[in-house]
Design a protein around this motif. Structure first.
Motif, PDB file in Angstrom:
ATOM      1  N   LEU A 196       3.169  15.119  -0.287  1.00 23.88           N
ATOM      2  CA  LEU A 196       3.853  14.141   0.568  1.00 23.88           C
ATOM      3  C   LEU A 196       3.224  14.037   1.962  1.00 23.88           C
ATOM      4  O   LEU A 196       3.679  13.241   2.780  1.00 23.88           O
ATOM      5  CB  LEU A 196       5.332  14.520   0.715  1.00 23.88           C
ATOM      6  CG  LEU A 196       6.173  14.463  -0.562  1.00 23.88           C
ATOM      7  CD1 LEU A 196       7.595  14.949  -0.289  1.00 23.88           C
ATOM      8  CD2 LEU A 196       6.205  13.056  -1.141  1.00 23.88           C
ATOM      9  N   ALA A 197       2.202  14.848   2.203  1.00 22.64           N
ATOM     10  CA  ALA A 197       1.647  14.907   3.569  1.00 22.64           C
ATOM     11  C   ALA A 197       0.971  13.600   3.972  1.00 22.64           C
ATOM     12  O   ALA A 197       0.980  13.232   5.143  1.00 22.64           O
ATOM     13  CB  ALA A 197       0.667  16.062   3.689  1.00 22.64           C
ATOM     14  N   ASP A 198       0.375  12.903   2.999  1.00 22.96           N
ATOM     15  CA  ASP A 198      -0.345  11.682   3.393  1.00 22.96           C
ATOM     16  C   ASP A 198       0.452  10.401   3.183  1.00 22.96           C
ATOM     17  O   ASP A 198       0.224   9.409   3.852  1.00 22.96           O
ATOM     18  CB  ASP A 198      -1.705  11.593   2.668  1.00 22.96           C
ATOM     19  CG  ASP A 198      -1.556  11.529   1.164  1.00 22.96           C
ATOM     20  OD1 ASP A 198      -0.480  11.911   0.648  1.00 22.96           O
ATOM     21  OD2 ASP A 198      -2.501  11.088   0.479  1.00 22.96           O
ATOM     22  N   GLN A 199       1.405  10.438   2.261  1.00 20.74           N
ATOM     23  CA  GLN A 199       2.206   9.227   2.020  1.00 20.74           C
ATOM     24  C   GLN A 199       3.480   9.569   1.247  1.00 20.74           C
ATOM     25  O   GLN A 199       3.529  10.590   0.569  1.00 20.74           O
ATOM     26  CB  GLN A 199       1.389   8.198   1.232  1.00 20.74           C
ATOM     27  CG  GLN A 199       1.017   8.670  -0.156  1.00 20.74           C
ATOM     28  CD  GLN A 199       0.216   7.621  -0.930  1.00 20.74           C
ATOM     29  OE1 GLN A 199      -0.977   7.521  -0.737  1.00 20.74           O
ATOM     30  NE2 GLN A 199       0.890   6.852  -1.741  1.00 20.74           N
ATOM     31  N   PRO A 200       4.496   8.714   1.330  1.00 20.84           N
ATOM     32  CA  PRO A 200       5.712   8.956   0.531  1.00 20.84           C
ATOM     33  C   PRO A 200       5.404   8.729  -0.946  1.00 20.84           C
ATOM     34  O   PRO A 200       4.516   7.934  -1.286  1.00 20.84           O
ATOM     35  CB  PRO A 200       6.688   7.884   1.025  1.00 20.84           C
ATOM     36  CG  PRO A 200       6.094   7.298   2.240  1.00 20.84           C
ATOM     37  CD  PRO A 200       4.635   7.504   2.162  1.00 20.84           C
ATOM     38  N   ARG A 201       6.088   9.431  -1.817  1.00 20.98           N
ATOM     39  CA  ARG A 201       5.901   9.258  -3.269  1.00 20.98           C
ATOM     40  C   ARG A 201       7.226   9.385  -3.984  1.00 20.98           C
ATOM     41  O   ARG A 201       8.119  10.080  -3.519  1.00 20.98           O
ATOM     42  CB  ARG A 201       4.959  10.335  -3.820  1.00 20.98           C
ATOM     43  CG  ARG A 201       3.532  10.198  -3.379  1.00 20.98           C
ATOM     44  CD  ARG A 201       2.684  11.344  -3.945  1.00 20.98           C
ATOM     45  NE  ARG A 201       1.578  11.632  -3.053  1.00 20.98           N
ATOM     46  CZ  ARG A 201       0.413  11.017  -3.073  1.00 20.98           C
ATOM     47  NH1 ARG A 201       0.174  10.088  -3.960  1.00 20.98           N
ATOM     48  NH2 ARG A 201      -0.538  11.332  -2.217  1.00 20.98           N
ATOM     49  N   HIS A 202       7.317   8.752  -5.151  1.00 15.45           N
ATOM     50  CA  HIS A 202       8.498   8.960  -5.996  1.00 15.45           C
ATOM     51  C   HIS A 202       8.193  10.072  -6.991  1.00 15.45           C
ATOM     52  O   HIS A 202       7.065  10.592  -7.038  1.00 15.45           O
ATOM     53  CB  HIS A 202       8.934   7.664  -6.673  1.00 15.45           C
ATOM     54  CG  HIS A 202       7.849   6.940  -7.389  1.00 15.45           C
ATOM     55  ND1 HIS A 202       7.413   7.325  -8.633  1.00 15.45           N
ATOM     56  CD2 HIS A 202       7.095   5.880  -7.015  1.00 15.45           C
ATOM     57  CE1 HIS A 202       6.443   6.513  -9.000  1.00 15.45           C
ATOM     58  NE2 HIS A 202       6.227   5.635  -8.044  1.00 15.45           N
ATOM     59  N   GLY A 203       9.203  10.446  -7.791  1.00 18.18           N
ATOM     60  CA  GLY A 203       9.094  11.627  -8.644  1.00 18.18           C
ATOM     61  C   GLY A 203       7.871  11.655  -9.555  1.00 18.18           C
ATOM     62  O   GLY A 203       7.130  12.643  -9.575  1.00 18.18           O
ATOM     63  N   TYR A 204       7.662  10.564 -10.266  1.00 21.60           N
ATOM     64  CA  TYR A 204       6.555  10.538 -11.226  1.00 21.60           C
ATOM     65  C   TYR A 204       5.204  10.645 -10.502  1.00 21.60           C
ATOM     66  O   TYR A 204       4.313  11.391 -10.926  1.00 21.60           O
ATOM     67  CB  TYR A 204       6.635   9.236 -12.030  1.00 21.60           C
ATOM     68  CG  TYR A 204       5.520   9.044 -13.028  1.00 21.60           C
ATOM     69  CD1 TYR A 204       5.417   9.873 -14.138  1.00 21.60           C
ATOM     70  CD2 TYR A 204       4.579   8.028 -12.861  1.00 21.60           C
ATOM     71  CE1 TYR A 204       4.397   9.705 -15.052  1.00 21.60           C
ATOM     72  CE2 TYR A 204       3.564   7.852 -13.776  1.00 21.60           C
ATOM     73  CZ  TYR A 204       3.468   8.687 -14.876  1.00 21.60           C
ATOM     74  OH  TYR A 204       2.456   8.517 -15.774  1.00 21.60           O
ATOM     75  N   ALA A 205       5.076   9.907  -9.390  1.00 32.95           N
ATOM     76  CA  ALA A 205       3.825   9.971  -8.620  1.00 32.95           C
ATOM     77  C   ALA A 205       3.604  11.379  -8.074  1.00 32.95           C
ATOM     78  O   ALA A 205       2.463  11.860  -8.025  1.00 32.95           O
ATOM     79  CB  ALA A 205       3.870   8.966  -7.481  1.00 32.95           C
ATOM     80  N   LEU A 206       4.677  12.042  -7.691  1.00 32.67           N
ATOM     81  CA  LEU A 206       4.569  13.422  -7.192  1.00 32.67           C
ATOM     82  C   LEU A 206       4.007  14.340  -8.284  1.00 32.67           C
ATOM     83  O   LEU A 206       3.087  15.134  -8.035  1.00 32.67           O
ATOM     84  CB  LEU A 206       5.945  13.927  -6.789  1.00 32.67           C
ATOM     85  CG  LEU A 206       6.341  13.853  -5.325  1.00 32.67           C
ATOM     86  CD1 LEU A 206       7.808  14.173  -5.162  1.00 32.67           C
ATOM     87  CD2 LEU A 206       5.502  14.794  -4.489  1.00 32.67           C
ATOM     88  N   LEU A 207       4.570  14.219  -9.484  1.00 31.66           N
ATOM     89  CA  LEU A 207       4.133  15.091 -10.578  1.00 31.66           C
ATOM     90  C   LEU A 207       2.652  14.886 -10.889  1.00 31.66           C
ATOM     91  O   LEU A 207       1.902  15.843 -11.096  1.00 31.66           O
ATOM     92  CB  LEU A 207       4.975  14.815 -11.830  1.00 31.66           C
ATOM     93  CG  LEU A 207       6.414  15.328 -11.768  1.00 31.66           C
ATOM     94  CD1 LEU A 207       7.246  14.752 -12.899  1.00 31.66           C
ATOM     95  CD2 LEU A 207       6.443  16.851 -11.815  1.00 31.66           C
TER      96      LEU A 207
ATOM     97  N   ASP B 247       0.350  13.649  -8.860  1.00 29.08           N
ATOM     98  CA  ASP B 247      -0.477  14.074  -7.737  1.00 29.08           C
ATOM     99  C   ASP B 247      -0.591  15.598  -7.683  1.00 29.08           C
ATOM    100  O   ASP B 247      -1.660  16.135  -7.389  1.00 29.08           O
ATOM    101  CB  ASP B 247       0.114  13.530  -6.428  1.00 29.08           C
ATOM    102  CG  ASP B 247      -0.843  13.689  -5.266  1.00 29.08           C
ATOM    103  OD1 ASP B 247      -2.028  13.312  -5.433  1.00 29.08           O
ATOM    104  OD2 ASP B 247      -0.443  14.200  -4.203  1.00 29.08           O
ATOM    105  N   ILE B 248       0.504  16.272  -7.986  1.00 31.05           N
ATOM    106  CA  ILE B 248       0.487  17.742  -7.967  1.00 31.05           C
ATOM    107  C   ILE B 248      -0.492  18.261  -9.018  1.00 31.05           C
ATOM    108  O   ILE B 248      -1.250  19.205  -8.778  1.00 31.05           O
ATOM    109  CB  ILE B 248       1.912  18.295  -8.189  1.00 31.05           C
ATOM    110  CG1 ILE B 248       2.728  18.117  -6.902  1.00 31.05           C
ATOM    111  CG2 ILE B 248       1.891  19.760  -8.619  1.00 31.05           C
ATOM    112  CD1 ILE B 248       4.199  18.390  -7.051  1.00 31.05           C
ATOM    113  N   GLN B 249      -0.513  17.608 -10.158  1.00 31.95           N
ATOM    114  CA  GLN B 249      -1.465  18.009 -11.201  1.00 31.95           C
ATOM    115  C   GLN B 249      -2.907  17.777 -10.714  1.00 31.95           C
ATOM    116  O   GLN B 249      -3.779  18.608 -10.938  1.00 31.95           O
ATOM    117  CB  GLN B 249      -1.196  17.201 -12.470  1.00 31.95           C
ATOM    118  CG  GLN B 249      -1.513  17.977 -13.721  1.00 31.95           C
ATOM    119  CD  GLN B 249      -0.841  17.391 -14.952  1.00 31.95           C
ATOM    120  OE1 GLN B 249       0.030  16.527 -14.848  1.00 31.95           O
ATOM    121  NE2 GLN B 249      -1.244  17.857 -16.107  1.00 31.95           N
ATOM    122  N   ASP B 250      -3.107  16.645 -10.029  1.00 36.45           N
ATOM    123  CA  ASP B 250      -4.452  16.332  -9.514  1.00 36.45           C
ATOM    124  C   ASP B 250      -4.890  17.334  -8.453  1.00 36.45           C
ATOM    125  O   ASP B 250      -5.999  17.865  -8.521  1.00 36.45           O
ATOM    126  CB  ASP B 250      -4.475  14.922  -8.897  1.00 36.45           C
ATOM    127  CG  ASP B 250      -4.458  13.846  -9.967  1.00 36.45           C
ATOM    128  OD1 ASP B 250      -4.654  14.190 -11.156  1.00 36.45           O
ATOM    129  OD2 ASP B 250      -4.237  12.672  -9.614  1.00 36.45           O
TER     130      ASP B 250
END
Lengths: 138, 117
Positions: B27-38, B40-43
């Motif tokens: 979340l440091a660079d931009q807001p995200r919703h749940g699916y995008a978070l998951l 991005d965390i994998q990436d």
């Protein structure tokens, strides 16, 4: 997948289900679509992981709810999106009254908690006011 | 009178758990919703960390409670989605953790150099 997730969500505390239920179901459905494309084995592994995660999550949330000293997912923390300025001001006043009552009863851990909550609510109020450029009407 | 001693500004904060650290980083660079978070965390963990949806939302609930993140409705093409963003307190906590890790890495690097050199 969606149906099973919704069923498992009934094992969660109602407050949690109301706040996050639809989002969780949507997210799982999106991920399920992705897992589906990777074959049956990948989908089965994904489904098992998700259901286990949801079940463990339910256990964790109930444990948190049962052990929470100050209530679980209380409205001041979770209804921010619906709150307007008068609502936040009203909640701050409620927290101040709660803190004063706790101090009067020598319940200092609770007073500290109300104080923390009040600080958080004030920060939110400031954000809301600055976002809406409402400082003039404060 | 209003502010009774708080423990939120701990001079020695505890290390963050890996899921919490990854969520805050995401979340440091931009807001995200749940699916995008998951995703991005994998990436950002090179595929090493794949949080389950239940774990993610449990962590989000705690972070909301701590006021490290906040949620809002993000306009989407199809419908509104709940999205999450860092608060200033969340950013401060992430900065402290990065500093802590950097310091540890410096010490580890120096000691390894000592023993190898």
């Amino acid at each position: 997948m969606r149906q099973t997730s919704m069923t498992i969500l009934w094992l969660y505390p109602a407050e949690y289900r109301e706040a996050f239920g639809p989002e969780i179901v949507d997210t799982i459905a999106q991920r399920a679509g992705e897992a589906c494309l990777q074959g049956l084995a990948a989908y089965a592994a994904f489904a098992a992981g998700e259901f286990a995660g949801l079940l463990l999550g339910a256990l964790r949330e109930w444990t948190t709810k049962w052990t929470a000293r100050d209530g679980y997912m209380s409205p001041p923390d979770f209804a921010v999106e619906a709150a307007d300025v008068p609502d936040l001001q009203r909640r701050i006043q409620q927290l101040i009254r709660g803190m004063e009552f706790a101090i009067a009863n020598h319940d200092f851990p609770k007073a500290r908690l109300y104080s923390d909550r009040e600080r958080i609510m004030r920060a939110r109020l400031d954000r809301l006011l600055s976002a809406g450029n409402l400082y003039q009407s404060r | 009178m209003r502010h009774v001693a708080t423990n939120n500004r701990d001079p020695e904060p505890k290390p963050l758990s890996e899921p919490v650290f990854l969520i805050l980083t995401s979340l440091a660079d931009q807001p995200r919703h749940g699916y995008a978070l998951l995703r991005d965390i994998q990436d950002i963990s090179n595929g090493r960390v794949a949080l389950s949806t239940g774990t993610l939302y449990g962590a989000l609930r705690r972070l909301l409670e701590e006021d490290w993140i906040e949620r809002f409705k993000q306009k989407d093409t199809s419908r509104d989605k709940q999205a999450y963003q860092l608060t200033s307190e969340g950013r401060r906590q992430l900065r402290l953790e990065v500093e802590r890790m950097r310091q540890l890495a410096r010490v580890a690097g120096a000691r390894m150099k000592e023993s190898e050199g």
